[in-house]
Design an enzyme around this catalytic site. Structure first.
Site, short mmCIF file in Angstrom:
data_model
loop_
_atom_site.label_atom_id
_atom_site.label_comp_id
_atom_site.label_asym_id
_atom_site.label_seq_id
_atom_site.Cartn_x
_atom_site.Cartn_y
_atom_site.Cartn_z
N ASP A 20 16.72 21.53 -8.18
CA ASP A 20 16.88 20.89 -9.49
C ASP A 20 15.59 20.20 -9.93
OD1 ASP A 20 18.15 20.06 -11.77
OD2 ASP A 20 19.31 18.47 -10.82
N ASN A 68 25.43 27.78 -15.98
CA ASN A 68 24.13 27.91 -16.65
C ASN A 68 24.16 28.82 -17.87
OD1 ASN A 68 22.09 27.67 -13.61
ND2 ASN A 68 22.63 26.09 -15.08
#
Ligand code: FPP
Length: 246
Positions: A20, A68
């Site tokens: 991330d 996503n």
């Protein structure tokens, strides 16, 4: 002189990483988000190498989540392109380094050429016995558990499985991760402290380590430091006897 590839300590068998912070890494430098993702691929290459050197047997990376798809179309194209390039450019080298590749997640709905690349990477490296690199792509843990439940329901409906025989072990065998050990250590970069639908079933007894580093800056030292933190934990698996991470 290069460092010898001798593990400094016992590595956890299975390390899983939520990579991330690519976007924030780029924003902090006034660069487009895509540049953060591209530098993220370089961090991934470093990390696969380091994992092998440190003696990690399975490395799972969260590279595209089922959620996503809600990102802008251009960024989705960019991430799909990175997976294509990663497999096309790195497959031969990974294979040469004895890495076994395995992809988990929903394959339906992916572009057909991506499906073919994934199948090719798995097929080519199937017999390798070095690090297993598990790429979670179009992956969501709740979706994975729902897929397993649907398959079990079909088995029961068609008389191949008795409902009473649906155990923890049986269900685990229907997950994408069947045959893989559960992660001992899950690392999330960028300072966020949550699992975000990653390996929810498999993480029941994983040690979680959250590091402030943005993913593009992750390297061997950061991996070693996360593993050192893991070794400071006591794992009890619900019992009373402490087992330090190993
Ligand atoms: C999180 O950063 C990262 C991702 C959503 C994708 C991770 C992808 C890579 C490291 C490169 C692709 C690798 C392969 C093999 C396909 P973010 O964009 O959420 O960062 P932010 O939270 O700072 O915005």
């Amino acid at each position: 002189m290069s460092e010898p590839d001798v593990p400094k300590f016992d590595a956890p068998r299975h390390v899983a990483i939520i990579m991330d912070g690519n976007g924030r890494w780029a924003a902090a430098r006034g660069l487009p988000r895509g540049e953060g993702h591209r530098r993220g691929v370089e961090a991934l290459r470093r990390t696969v190498r380091a994992a092998g050197e440190l003696g990690v047997q399975v490395l799972t990376i969260f590279s595209f989540s089922a959620e996503n798809w809600s990102r802008p179309a251009a960024e989705i194209r960019e991430l799909m392109g990175l997976l294509r390039r990663f497999i096309r450019h790195d497959l031969a080298e990974l294979h040469g380094n004895n890495v076994r590749i395995r992809i988990i997640g929903e394959r339906e709905g992916l572009d057909p050429d991506i499906g073919r690349l994934i199948a090719e990477a798995e097929e080519l490296t199937r017999a390798n016995d070095g690090v297993t690199l598990v790429v979670a792509f179009n992956y969501g843990a709740r979706q994975e558990i729902a897929r397993a439940a649907r398959r079990i329901a079909t088995e029961v409906a068609e008389g191949r499985l008795a409902a009473a025989d649906v155990s923890v072990e049986k269900l685990a065998g229907f997950l994408d991760t069947t045959d893989l050990p559960d992660p001992d250590l899950i690392v999330r970069t960028s300072g966020e402290q949550r699992l975000s639908n990653f390996l929810l079933w498999q993480s029941a007894y994983s040690e979680l380590v959250f590091v402030p580093t943005y993913w593009p800056d992750f390297d061997r030292a950061a991996l070693e430091s996360a593993i050192s933190e893991y070794h400071r934990r006591e794992r009890r698996f619900g019992g009373l006897v402490a087992r330090t991470g190993s």
